[in-house]
Design an enzyme around this catalytic site. Structure first.
Site, PDB file in Angstrom:
ATOM      1  N   GLY A  73       0.819  -1.206   0.000  1.00 19.02           N
ATOM      2  CA  GLY A  73       0.000   0.000   0.000  1.00 19.02           C
ATOM      3  C   GLY A  73       0.852   1.254   0.000  1.00 19.02           C
ATOM      4  N   VAL A  74       0.237   2.356  -0.439  1.00 18.26           N
ATOM      5  CA  VAL A  74       0.885   3.669  -0.454  1.00 18.26           C
ATOM      6  C   VAL A  74      -0.103   4.676   0.091  1.00 18.26           C
ATOM      7  CG1 VAL A  74       1.957   5.458  -1.863  1.00 18.26           C
ATOM      8  CG2 VAL A  74       2.289   3.061  -2.461  1.00 18.26           C
ATOM      9  N   GLY A  77      -0.578   8.752   2.468  1.00 17.97           N
ATOM     10  CA  GLY A  77      -0.046  10.093   2.633  1.00 17.97           C
ATOM     11  C   GLY A  77       1.222  10.126   3.464  1.00 17.97           C
ATOM     12  N   LYS A  90       4.928   0.571   7.999  1.00 21.57           N
ATOM     13  CA  LYS A  90       4.639   1.832   7.292  1.00 21.57           C
ATOM     14  C   LYS A  90       5.852   2.747   7.406  1.00 21.57           C
ATOM     15  CE  LYS A  90       1.284   4.563   8.809  1.00 21.57           C
ATOM     16  NZ  LYS A  90      -0.077   5.110   8.994  1.00 21.57           N
ATOM     17  N   ASP A 105      -9.679  11.335  10.624  1.00 24.63           N
ATOM     18  CA  ASP A 105      -9.400  10.892   9.256  1.00 24.63           C
ATOM     19  C   ASP A 105     -10.081   9.551   8.987  1.00 24.63           C
ATOM     20  OD1 ASP A 105      -8.365  11.168   6.725  1.00 24.63           O
ATOM     21  OD2 ASP A 105      -6.405  10.317   7.222  1.00 24.63           O
TER      22      ASP A 105
END
Length: 844
Positions: free
Chosen positions: A505-506, A508, A526, A625
């Site tokens: 995954g990518v 912010g 991460k 968020d």
């Protein structure tokens, strides 16, 4: 075509197109090199010479790079390194006496030495100080990132003198440098015009002393244009693109450019090259109010900054339209710096089109949140604002001024000491009360707490434990167990050195990799990237929040790493990935879609996690968020809420909200929070309501490819929900299995979450209750009147269904059916088995 022209212009612009900068004197040193290194494409060309004759200590070792791999790395083929302090002495004479500041650039690029060396530059940590008329510490406990960095400083100068730059290793470490540049800055470059103070500290007395301080360049952006390299800048600067720093919705801004020559009316292109003024980013006024972009939306850039530190912010403008081209139309807009008004009703229009202009602002970084720059529409004009370039420089006070302030602080402390001692007796009572409460978990530190015991470095984050006593030693991170720290080498081994095949995954913050620790624990790693829009505050918040709370439906933090300029977070591995990927993401291709029951169970799990954040901890935590990519699925599709980097402590007792800079993800952002900057837990409820419609409709929250009235999922779905035509928006893959009443109640709950005002939205506990009711409707297939409220139940229910006819708003107890959940008090009834769910014979 216009973009292509700009790229060609930036890449192949010949040196003859720019007037060469000719400083009165200059030093370009290739540290540790045995011969000169020339850059003929620079304007003017530069030659870096060996540094031997400028060293004050001749015993400093020269270290050679084992594998230089590019032409640019010729300058980094060697370095000067030592485990002891060393200095350079550069003598100069400015006969014209024009230089108010000297430009100092230091190049740091760690490498593996070609031969065995007693000095390790890959783990070097050191301080850098300079001395001319005064002394300045420009870097403290600095550890260069593995990818390398060039640090630029502006140091106050005199007509002549002896300039010293000293590199001092931290205890047990080393110091190194690859190259040194020193030359006088053009007189027009700094403090040559008016400077506008902004923010709460704008009137602070020490602002008058700023021109006597050193400055460190932390950001330099070509807004709306490509990267500008040192070959195309008269002062050999690099201007980065602004895209990674933009905050807000796609479509809020547009790119503009001109091919007409730039006019320098009062200064020269030493201030900024032509290519910076020939490109700009402007507010997209035509898109405002059309669903994709809220009306009067600001164009905002956000930057990580050291809380409470002072910055010089320079904004570059160039109006491409001549004043007389449109009669009666003048561009007017507002400029905001550091969450405060910089210039109201700003008019950048000059007497001649394409005239370069800049504005300087004195700003203090906010204690909480990032430093932001925004251009917003003015009430005096329907035209949007624009920006061509942006520079942010951190103020580095001289050691003498810092010492004077320390002496003053000591004197004031002495005077106030007697008063403090007198008041100590009054505090004794409160200390005793505090001891009685020590068994309770320590509250999460608010964003307005003391500075973090880590610092940040420009053009990439460097995390470093504070070595200064008494400074930042009581921050929130101090209460995080050191057992959570995982060595970088172990994480490299766990992810096969962050190999692309392990990339899952990518986001912010950075890239996410799968891996396995030495004990076999499967983890998600991460790793922050240098271009990350998030930084040190988010990194710290994530660690502090997740190290304090524990719940079955919140992702667990395994550990973290802050070695060698890395920011890495390690979580439990969630096998099924994100909720989004199972609704309409690329990972869902070829897989069976989530059933309606599975979707309800996922939403219920996420709601339980959020409800615990809002009510189940000693303080109210607001996620800020909530979105489908931050809801992760594990074995059995157990849902867990993730990514707490933007989380905030909710309002204290007696308060209704927390005032804070707006953060979140466009499409999920609470419009009330955006307008008022007043954050409550109902902002999470709004975002979760968007997620509910995303689950129902299986489409992105913002889709620019659709018709105008369909772009925004929330607006589109609410419209059809109010018409009672859910079949027009629901995922067709589940329509055949959904109980009509379950679907209706689900959409009704989502709509209530999206109320314009927070007071009209349900609490997360109420949302959870309704979702569990939706699941019971689906499982028992209860037949009800289409307009019957869920609180008034008819006799159609099966006999084994326990039906509450009235639900109290609060109670003094709570039970959980999960042994992993933390038991708390005074949190409402949302998790109570008696009140929050209808128990059927089948169970779940």
């Amino acid at each position: 075509m216009a973009v292509l022209v700009l790229l060609l212009l930036a890449t192949f612009l010949p040196s003859t197109a720019l007037a060469a900068f000719s400083p009165a004197f200059s030093f370009f040193l290739a540290c540790g090199a045995g011969s000169t290194v020339t850059f003929p494409r620079d304007n003017p060309a530069r030659t870096f010479t060996p540094d031997d004759r400028y060293l004050t200590t001749k015993s400093v070792a020269a270290v050679t790079n084992a594998s230089p791999n590019s032409a640019a790395s010729r300058l980094y083929a060697a370095a000067r390194a030592s485990s002891s302090a060393f200095s350079y002495r550069l003598s100069f004479s400015d006969s014209a006496g024009q230089a108010a500041f000297l430009v100092l650039r230091l190049h740091f690029f760690p490498f593996s030495p070609a031969s065995p060396s007693t000095v390790s530059i890959s783990s070097a940590r050191f301080a850098v100080s300079v001395r001319l008329q005064d002394a300045y510490t420009v870097l403290s406990s600095f550890s260069p990132p593995s990818a390398g960095v060039v640090k630029e400083f502006f140091v106050p100068a005199g007509a002549s003198g002896e300039f010293r730059v000293t590199f001092t290793p931290d205890a047990g470490s080393a110091a190194f440098v690859n190259a040194v540049e020193l030359f006088p800055a053009p007189a027009e470059l700094l403090w040559n015009g008016s400077v506008t103070p902004v923010g709460a500290g704008a009137a602070a007395p020490d602002k008058a002393a700023w021109p006597k301080d050193a400055l460190e360049t932390v950001y330099r952006l070509n807004v709306g244009g490509p990267e500008v390299t040192k070959e195309n800048d008269t002062l050999w600067r690099t201007w980065l693109p602004d895209d990674p720093f933009l905050f807000g919705p796609a479509g809020a801004s547009m790119l503009q450019n001109t091919t007409t020559a730039i006019v320098y009316a009062t200064y020269t292109r030493e201030l900024a090259p032509d290519v910076v003024y020939k490109t700009q980013r402007a507010a997209n006024v035509s898109a405002a109010g059309l669903g994709a972009v809220p009306p009067r939306f600001n164009v905002t850039w956000t930057f990580s900054a050291e809380p409470g530190s002072n910055y010089l912010v320079r904004l570059h403008f160039c109006d491409y339209e001549p004043p007389s081209s449109v009669v009666g139309v003048v561009i007017v807009f507002n400029v905001f710096v550091a969450q405060a008004i910089g210039t109201q009703d700003f008019t950048p229009t000059q007497t001649q089109a394409n005239t370069a202009l800049y504005m300087d602002y004195e700003a203090t970084a906010p204690i909480s949140g990032n430093l932001t720059v925004s251009i917003g529409m003015s009430a005096k004009s329907s035209q949007g604002g624009f920006l061509n370039g942006l520079e942010i420089m951190k103020v580095r006070p001289s050691e003498s001024r810092g010492s004077s302030r320390r002496v003053l602080i000591i004197a004031l402390s002495t005077v106030l000491g007697a008063s403090v001692l007198a008041a100590a007796a009054l505090c004794l009572f409160f200390v005793v009360r505090r001891k009685r409460r020590m068994a309770r978990p320590a509250p999460l530190e608010k964003e307005s707490s003391k500075p973090l015991p880590w610092s940040q470095e420009s053009f990439g984050w460097v995390l470093e434990p504070s070595s200064r006593s008494g400074e930042g030693t009581t921050g929130a991170m101090q209460r995080v167990s050191t057992q959570l720290h995982i060595p970088l080498e172990e994480l490299r081994s766990a992810t096969d050195n962050f190999h692309e095949r392990n990339l899952i995954g990518v986001g912010g913050f950075g890239n996410v990799y799968r891996g396995a620790l030495r004990d076999g624990t499967r983890v998600a790693v991460k790793r922050a990237t240098r271009a990350s829009r998030q930084g040190l505050p988010e990194f710290q918040t994530e660690i502090v929040v997740l190290s304090r709370i524990r719940h079955r439906h919140l992702v667990s933090l395994i550990g973290y790493c802050n070695e060698q300029a890395e920011m890495i977070l390690v979580y439990e591995y969630m096998e099924k990935g994100t909720l989004r990927s199972h609704l309409y993401g690329p990972d869902s291709d070829g897989e069976a879609p989530l059933s309606w029951k599975q979707r309800l169970e996922v939403c219920i799990g996420a709601a339980r996690g959020l409800h615990y954040l809002h009510t189940g901890y000693s303080e109210n935590i607001i996620h800020r968020d909530v979105k489908s990519t931050n809801i992760l699925l594990g074995d059995g599709f157990i849902a867990k809420v993730a990514d707490f980097g933007l989380s905030r402590i909710g309002p204290s007792f007696g308060e209704t909200h927390v005032s804070t800079a707006v953060k979140g993800s466009f499409g999920y952002l609470d419009p009330e929070y955006f307008k008022t900057q007043q954050l409550t837990d109902r902002s999470d409820v709004y975002s979760f309501g968007v997620v509910l419609f995303e689950v129902l409709c299986a489409r992105p929250v913002i889709d620019q490819a659709l018709e105008r009235d369909q772009i925004n999922l929330a607006e589109w779905a609410v419209g059809w929900q109010r018409r009672g035509q859910l079949d027009r928006i629901a995922d067709p893959r589940i329509l055949g299995e959904v109980n009509e009443n379950s679907l209706r109640k689900f959409a009704e709950t989502a709509e209530r979450c999206l109320a314009d005002y927070g007071l009209e939205r349900p609490s997360m506990g109420d949302v959870l209750w309704n979702l569990e009711y939706c699941l019971q409707l689906q499982e028992t297939h209860v037949r009800r009147d289409a307009f019957e409220d869920s609180g008034a139940v008819g006799a159609q229910f099966p006999e084994d269904v326990v039906v509450p006819r009235w639900v109290p708003l609060s109670t003094s107890f709570m039970t959980t059916d999960d042994p992993d959940d933390t038991v708390v008090t005074d949190v409402g009834v949302a998790n109570s088995k008696v009140f929050s769910q209808l128990s059927s014979g089948e169970g779940r």
